[in-house]
Design an enzyme around this catalytic site. Structure first.
Site, PDB file in Angstrom:
ATOM      1  N   PRO A 210       0.820  -1.218   0.000  1.00 16.88           N
ATOM      2  CA  PRO A 210       0.000   0.000   0.000  1.00 16.88           C
ATOM      3  C   PRO A 210       0.855   1.270   0.000  1.00 16.88           C
ATOM      4  O   PRO A 210       2.046   1.203   0.306  1.00 16.88           O
ATOM      5  CB  PRO A 210      -0.809  -0.120   1.293  1.00 16.88           C
ATOM      6  CG  PRO A 210      -0.250  -1.242   2.052  1.00 16.88           C
ATOM      7  CD  PRO A 210       0.623  -2.031   1.184  1.00 16.88           C
ATOM      8  N   GLY A 212       2.816   4.592   0.890  1.00 16.63           N
ATOM      9  CA  GLY A 212       3.428   5.127   2.106  1.00 16.63           C
ATOM     10  C   GLY A 212       4.102   4.119   2.994  1.00 16.63           C
ATOM     11  O   GLY A 212       4.441   4.403   4.130  1.00 16.63           O
ATOM     12  N   GLU A 431     -20.590   8.810  22.344  1.00 20.05           N
ATOM     13  CA  GLU A 431     -19.238   8.248  22.423  1.00 20.05           C
ATOM     14  C   GLU A 431     -19.089   7.298  23.607  1.00 20.05           C
ATOM     15  O   GLU A 431     -18.451   6.251  23.487  1.00 20.05           O
ATOM     16  CB  GLU A 431     -18.193   9.374  22.510  1.00 20.05           C
ATOM     17  CG  GLU A 431     -18.127  10.260  21.272  1.00 20.05           C
ATOM     18  CD  GLU A 431     -17.874   9.478  19.996  1.00 20.05           C
ATOM     19  OE1 GLU A 431     -17.180   8.449  20.047  1.00 20.05           O
ATOM     20  OE2 GLU A 431     -18.403   9.888  18.940  1.00 20.05           O
TER      21      GLU A 431
HETATM   22  P1  ADP Z   1       5.866   4.364  -1.000  1.00 25.91           P
HETATM   23  O1  ADP Z   1       5.724   2.976  -0.501  1.00 25.91           O
HETATM   24  O2  ADP Z   1       4.541   4.956  -1.309  1.00 25.91           O
HETATM   25  O3  ADP Z   1       6.873   4.501  -2.091  1.00 25.91           O
HETATM   26  P2  ADP Z   1       7.751   5.973   0.388  1.00 25.91           P
HETATM   27  O4  ADP Z   1       8.913   5.079   0.287  1.00 25.91           O
HETATM   28  O5  ADP Z   1       7.749   7.117  -0.552  1.00 25.91           O
HETATM   29  O6  ADP Z   1       6.409   5.177   0.248  1.00 25.91           O
HETATM   30  O7  ADP Z   1       7.647   6.479   1.873  1.00 25.91           O
HETATM   31  C1  ADP Z   1       7.296   7.798   2.200  1.00 25.91           C
HETATM   32  C2  ADP Z   1       7.979   8.230   3.472  1.00 25.91           C
HETATM   33  O8  ADP Z   1       7.473   7.529   4.594  1.00 25.91           O
HETATM   34  C3  ADP Z   1       9.462   7.936   3.478  1.00 25.91           C
HETATM   35  O9  ADP Z   1      10.172   8.977   2.900  1.00 25.91           O
HETATM   36  C4  ADP Z   1       9.767   7.795   4.950  1.00 25.91           C
HETATM   37  O10 ADP Z   1      10.006   9.037   5.544  1.00 25.91           O
HETATM   38  C5  ADP Z   1       8.495   7.243   5.524  1.00 25.91           C
HETATM   39  N1  ADP Z   1       8.569   5.777   5.699  1.00 25.91           N
HETATM   40  C6  ADP Z   1       7.769   4.888   5.105  1.00 25.91           C
HETATM   41  N2  ADP Z   1       8.067   3.642   5.497  1.00 25.91           N
HETATM   42  C7  ADP Z   1       9.101   3.736   6.345  1.00 25.91           C
HETATM   43  C8  ADP Z   1       9.879   2.788   7.092  1.00 25.91           C
HETATM   44  N3  ADP Z   1       9.628   1.473   7.021  1.00 25.91           N
HETATM   45  N4  ADP Z   1      10.872   3.251   7.866  1.00 25.91           N
HETATM   46  C9  ADP Z   1      11.113   4.568   7.947  1.00 25.91           C
HETATM   47  N5  ADP Z   1      10.428   5.505   7.275  1.00 25.91           N
HETATM   48  C10 ADP Z   1       9.426   5.117   6.485  1.00 25.91           C
HETATM   49 ZN    ZN Z   2     -20.338   6.816  16.647  1.00 24.24          ZN
END
Ligand code: ADP
Ligand code: ZN
Ligand code: MG
Length: 614
Positions: A210, A212, A431
């Site tokens: 997914p 991020g 809530e």
């Molecule tokens: P995607 O999987 O969409 O390519 P990215 O590699 O661009 O995601 O991740 C976006 C940002 O989220 C990274 O630049 C980093 O700062 C943070 N991030 C995501 N996963 C990790 C992880 N496993 N460890 C550290 N930072 C992470």
């Molecule tokens: Zn509710």
């Protein structure tokens, strides 16, 4: 790259030389003559006669139209000019004055030279200019057929050699993905070891997961660890306006990669070019050509050369099967949302970048940020730092972190939107209704924090359900309890106010989704046994499900969903009815304080135990 660049440089030098030449000629023709004119004093003919009589004239030059003469003025000589008049005494006058004089015949060009200057040179200039301009245009627009032409200067940025310096230690969690990628790094370091056994590295590895979760980050880390050239290009960069450009780019990319081997080629968001070729009417020819070129190139080079292709996507199911067959992207590396431990590690990695109070408990934050991706966690840490700055503090605290979880997950607190007292009361009961139903069912997760401060996301109150530890399997009872918890808000409204509000729309949506999944996908209904009534489209983008059953069954499913939710709703109502004292007590606390933590909640709940329902 360097070799290719030389040609255009030499060509443009010639181009500029031509421009300089033209400018010089124009200067020569128009500007310079008029400059030299400026120092000449125009006089009348009688002034010349006076000067002659006074014997002040030095030299005289006559041409068909003008007389140029010098006049002594003290030490200096002034050049004067006057129009020529038909004067029969001209020669005798000049002679008598003692001036040196001569007639100047204008130099006439030979017919050949004038032809050359008048026609051939401008023509040659125009043709030359046109040629260079058209060459430049061609280069920048077409991308041309051959690889050499495919990359004009503007596209050079496409290949960025990794200067990121990102290592595996910067990627927290994702241990499985890292392990698989470590092997690739090892191969690039000493391919001999693998060759001896006869093993070839997979040509390509596909990072799927997914958004991020750190796919791009992982690819960069591989480049950082392997210390080899790293070509990075995004799938969308292949698909450009001009037909044929994408394919030419792919060709050039692989040509360069082959020259630089061992190296890594990283294609981000490969789904933009790698979509299934379904032959639909709106088919994008350009994309298809690019994909075909990619497939051909991937077959073309031997794995032993040490070119490893990494690609990332969050839609693996939409990729063309040809891309996934062995010999191309035959290795799939899942990059999933981080678990509790992973979240804690990611928080720690990012927390190193900001100033934090010493007593920050990452475990608690990770627990509360259930379901957050790596990118969201990075954002949470940054939000905490921003909050600290806003409050004029030097470092971020636990409270900052907790607040920013809610900011990132549920939207910013909207201070301007105030609830009326009546609304606040309803939301409090709503809530607490959720929380109380959850707490009273032994298997439901305890409540971490409830707040009734409205947020921009539209959620009125906000109950954070925190699971104790992670679990991947949920049993039927847990799911049923979850539905009951979701209906608890509405049940409290009914019980206390005897009226219902719109505040439960999100609860309704979620409860329905769970109930439907239980029946159509999890085989939790006796009548349907283990038959799937629904197929989930894309598991990574939380895709939509499509029904795969007859109309009769659909009707029955709908009926069963309603039945199930109704049953749980009644259960929730009963729980609240039985604990109405606690409901009032807790709602009052929340109404007065606007927030209630898990501990405060449990303290009130267990204060003087009434009858507790199972
Ligand atoms: P995607 O999987 O969409 O390519 P990215 O590699 O661009 O995601 O991740 C976006 C940002 O989220 C990274 O630049 C980093 O700062 C943070 N991030 C995501 N996963 C990790 C992880 N496993 N460890 C550290 N930072 C992470
Ligand atoms: Zn509710
Ligand atoms: Mg990415």
């Amino acid at each position: 790259m360097e070799i290719k660049d030389k040609k255009p440089v030499r060509r443009s030098m010639v181009f500029y030389a031509v421009i300089v030449l033209v400018v010089l000629m124009i200067l020569n023709m128009f500007v310079l003559p008029s400059l030299s004119e400026r120092s000449v004093v125009e006089t009348t003919y009688d002034e010349l006669l006076d000067a002659l009589d006074a014997h002040e004239v030095g030299e005289v030059e006559l041409n068909s139209d003008y007389i140029y003469y010098t006049v002594k003025n003290g030490d200096r000589e002034i050049i004067c000019k006057t129009g020529r008049i038909f004067d029969i005494n001209e020669v005798s006058r000049l002679y008598e004055s003692g001036a040196k004089f001569q007639e100047v015949v204008p130099e006439t060009m030979s017919p050949l030279t004038s032809l050359l200057v008048g026609y051939v040179v401008p023509l040659a200039l125009f043709i030359g200019l046109g040629y260079f301009l058209s060459r430049r245009l061609q280069k920048s627009m077409m991308g041309g057929g051959g690889g050499a032409m495919a990359f004009g200067k503007s596209n050079a940025k496409v290949y960025v050699k990794s200067a990121t310096g990102i290592k595996f230690s910067d990627v927290a969690g994702e241990d499985e993905a890292k392990e698989l990628l470590t092997e690739i790094v090892d191969y690039l370091h000493n391919p001999q070891k693998y060759r001896e056994i006869g093993a070839t590295m997979p040509k390509g590895a596909l990072l799927v997961g997914p958004p991020g979760t750190g796919k791009t980050l992982l690819a960069k880390a591989v480049a950082g660890e392997a210390e080899v050239p790293f070509f990075s290009i995004s799938g969308s960069e292949f698909v450009e306006m001009f037909v044929g450009t994408g394919a030419a780019k792919v060709r050039d990319l692989f040509k360069q990669a082959n020259e630089k081997a061992p190296c890594i080629v990283f294609i981000d968001e490969i789904d933009t070019i790698g979509k299934k070729r379904d032959g639909s009417f709106s088919g994008n020819d350009e994309r298809e050509q690019t994909l075909n070129q990619l497939l051909t190139e991937m077959d073309g080079f031997e794995g032993s050369k040490g070119v490893v292709i990494l690609a990332a996507t969050n839609r693996p199911d939409s990729l063309d099967p040809a891309l996934l067959r062995p010999g191309r992207f035959d290795r799939r590396i899942p990059v999933e949302l981080p678990d509790l431990k992973g979240r804690e590690e990611i928080l720690k990695v990012h927390a190193k970048k900001i100033k934090l109070a010493d007593n920050v408990n990452f475990y608690e934050i990770a627990k509360a940020a259930s379901g957050a991706s790596g990118a969201e966690l990075a954002n949470i840490v940054n939000e905490a730092a921003l909050r600290a700055v806003r409050d004029g503090r030097r470092f971020a605290t636990q409270a900052d972190m907790e607040e920013s979880i809610e900011v990132v997950i549920a939207g910013y607190q909207k201070k301007s939107r105030v609830l009326s007292e009546k609304e606040k009361l309803i939301v409090s009961y709503h809530e607490i209704g959720h929380a109380l139903v959850a707490a009273m069912q032994t298997n439901s997760a305890p409540v971490h924090k409830i707040t009734i401060i409205p947020r921009t996301s539209g959620a009125l109150g906000y109950t954070m359900q925190v699971e104790d530890g992670e679990h991947f399997l949920m049993n039927k009872e847990e799911l049923e309890n979850k539905i009951a918890t979701l209906t608890g808000g509405r049940a409290a409204e009914e019980l206390i106010f005897h009226s219902i509000t719109t505040g439960a729309s999100n609860d309704i949506e979620q409860a329905t989704k769970i109930a439907r999944s239980m029946i159509t996908r999890f085989g939790m209904n006796e009548d349907f046994d283990m038959v799937a009534m629904e197929n989930v489209g894309n598991q990574y983008l939380g895709g939509d499900a499509s029904l795969s059953c007859s109309f009769e069954t659909q009707t029955e499913i709908d009926r069963k969903v309603v039945e199930l939710v109704k049953k749980e709703h009644e259960k929730a109502y009963k729980i609240l009815e039985d604990n109405i004292g606690k409901l009032h007590e807790l709602a009052k606390f929340l109404y007065e304080n606007e927030t209630i933590t898990g501990e405060e909640f449990m303290k009130i709940l267990l204060h003087k135990p009434e009858q507790i329902e199972g």
